[in-house]
Design an enzyme around this catalytic site. Sequence first.
Site, PDB file in Angstrom:
ATOM      1  N   GLY A  46      -5.314   7.922   7.119  1.00 30.78           N
ATOM      2  CA  GLY A  46      -5.540   8.136   5.582  1.00 30.78           C
ATOM      3  C   GLY A  46      -6.857   8.496   5.240  1.00 30.78           C
ATOM      4  O   GLY A  46      -7.946   7.737   6.156  1.00 30.78           O
ATOM      5  N   GLN A  51     -14.427   8.953   0.309  1.00 28.52           N
ATOM      6  CA  GLN A  51     -14.895   7.954   1.488  1.00 28.52           C
ATOM      7  C   GLN A  51     -15.892   9.188   2.278  1.00 28.52           C
ATOM      8  O   GLN A  51     -16.683   8.887   3.159  1.00 28.52           O
ATOM      9  CB  GLN A  51     -14.038   7.782   2.341  1.00 28.52           C
ATOM     10  N   CYS A  94      -9.594   0.063   7.390  1.00 25.31           N
ATOM     11  CA  CYS A  94     -10.187   0.931   6.387  1.00 25.31           C
ATOM     12  C   CYS A  94     -11.438   1.464   7.292  1.00 25.31           C
ATOM     13  O   CYS A  94     -12.460   0.865   7.848  1.00 25.31           O
ATOM     14  CB  CYS A  94     -10.625   0.384   5.226  1.00 25.31           C
ATOM     15  N   LEU A  95     -11.234   2.959   7.399  1.00 28.20           N
ATOM     16  CA  LEU A  95     -12.718   3.473   7.857  1.00 28.20           C
ATOM     17  C   LEU A  95     -13.991   3.471   7.332  1.00 28.20           C
ATOM     18  O   LEU A  95     -14.901   3.322   7.777  1.00 28.20           O
ATOM     19  CB  LEU A  95     -12.405   5.142   7.859  1.00 28.20           C
ATOM     20  N   HIS A 136      -3.178   2.034  -0.946  1.00 28.46           N
ATOM     21  CA  HIS A 136      -4.541   1.733  -0.426  1.00 28.46           C
ATOM     22  C   HIS A 136      -5.498   2.990  -0.624  1.00 28.46           C
ATOM     23  O   HIS A 136      -6.748   2.632  -1.112  1.00 28.46           O
ATOM     24  CB  HIS A 136      -4.814   1.545   1.205  1.00 28.46           C
ATOM     25  N   GLU A 137      -5.079   4.157  -0.687  1.00 31.38           N
ATOM     26  CA  GLU A 137      -5.740   5.355  -0.896  1.00 31.38           C
ATOM     27  C   GLU A 137      -6.001   5.328  -2.558  1.00 31.38           C
ATOM     28  O   GLU A 137      -7.140   5.670  -2.882  1.00 31.38           O
ATOM     29  CB  GLU A 137      -5.207   6.759  -0.385  1.00 31.38           C
ATOM     30  N   HIS A 140      -8.711   3.396  -3.611  1.00 30.13           N
ATOM     31  CA  HIS A 140     -10.119   4.079  -3.239  1.00 30.13           C
ATOM     32  C   HIS A 140     -10.710   4.920  -4.533  1.00 30.13           C
ATOM     33  O   HIS A 140     -11.819   4.762  -4.637  1.00 30.13           O
ATOM     34  CB  HIS A 140     -10.263   4.881  -2.063  1.00 30.13           C
TER      35      HIS A 140
HETATM   36  O1  GNR Z   1      -6.710   4.519   9.099  1.00 28.10           O
HETATM   37  C1  GNR Z   1      -6.285   3.587   8.308  1.00 28.10           C
HETATM   38  N1  GNR Z   1      -5.325   2.666   8.783  1.00 28.10           N
HETATM   39  C2  GNR Z   1      -4.514   1.982   7.600  1.00 28.10           C
HETATM   40  C3  GNR Z   1      -3.593   0.837   8.114  1.00 28.10           C
HETATM   41  C4  GNR Z   1      -3.336   0.088   7.341  1.00 28.10           C
HETATM   42  C5  GNR Z   1      -3.191   0.485   6.033  1.00 28.10           C
HETATM   43  C6  GNR Z   1      -4.217   1.296   5.402  1.00 28.10           C
HETATM   44  C7  GNR Z   1      -4.700   2.097   6.372  1.00 28.10           C
HETATM   45  S1  GNR Z   1      -5.660   3.591   5.703  1.00 28.10           S
HETATM   46  C8  GNR Z   1      -7.077   3.606   7.023  1.00 28.10           C
HETATM   47  C9  GNR Z   1      -7.856   4.861   6.606  1.00 28.10           C
HETATM   48  C10 GNR Z   1      -8.689   4.414   5.295  1.00 28.10           C
HETATM   49  O2  GNR Z   1      -9.642   3.913   5.349  1.00 28.10           O
HETATM   50  N2  GNR Z   1      -8.276   5.139   4.582  1.00 28.10           N
HETATM   51  O3  GNR Z   1      -8.765   5.032   3.115  1.00 28.10           O
HETATM   52 NI    NI Z   2      -9.565   2.812   3.347  1.00 25.53          NI
END
Ligand code: GNR
Ligand code: NI
Length: 174
Positions: A46, A51, A94-95, A136-137, A140
Site C-alpha cells: 500500500g 508518503q 510501513c514504508l 492504515h492508508e 496516513h
Molecule cells: O507494505 C506495507 N505492508 C503493510 C503490512 C501490514 C499492514 C499495513 C501495511 S501497509 C505497508 C505500506 C505502507 O506503508 N503503506 O502506507
Molecule cells: Ni504506511
Amino acid sequence: MTLKQILTEPNKILREKSLKVNQVDEDLQKLMNDMLETMYAAPGIGLAAIQVGVLKRVIVLDIAPKDKPKNPMCFVNPEIISKSENISTYEEGCLSLPGQFAEIDRPDKCYIKYLDYYGQLKEIEAYGMLATCIQHEIDHLEGILFIDHLSKLKKTMITKKLSKQKKAIERIVV
Ligand code: GNR
Ligand code: NI
C-alpha cells in the site's frame, strides 16, 4: 512512469493532513501510476500520496499474494462509512517506518466510499488484510502513523531507533 522517493520518519510532512481531490484527471492518474510503480519497487502492499510528499487524498493498494496476478487498486477521497465492532490484530509495517513492525488492533471490517481510477463513485466492504491496509492508508491521509496506536513507551522506542538510523545514513551520504 516515475519512481518517487518515499519519505521516512522523522519527517514533519508525514504529520500533515491531506486535501480532498477535486477532480480525477490525467495528472492524477499519472500520480496513481507513479505511486503504484513506487509501491511495487519498494516493495510494499500500500502507499498513500503523502508518503511521496503529495498532500492529496489518494491511496494505492495491491494485497494479491506474490504467486497471483497483480491486482492494483486506487482510492481517491476514501471515506470510512462504517466499521465493525469486532477487532482483528495484524502485524503492520510501513514504508515510512523502515524495518519497524508491530501488532496493531483495528476493526476487522469496514465500508469504504471512494472514487476509483476513472473518477467513478464506488463503495466496497473490506475485511481481513484489505480492511487493515485501507485503514492504515486512510490514517496516513490524517497524518497518523501506525506507531500512534501503540503505547507511549513502544512508540518512543521506535521513533528513537528511526532518528538514529536516519542520522547514521546522513553521515554516510554527507
Ligand atoms: O507494505 C506495507 N505492508 C503493510 C503490512 C501490514 C499492514 C499495513 C501495511 S501497509 C505497508 C505500506 C505502507 O506503508 N503503506 O502506507
Ligand atoms: Ni504506511
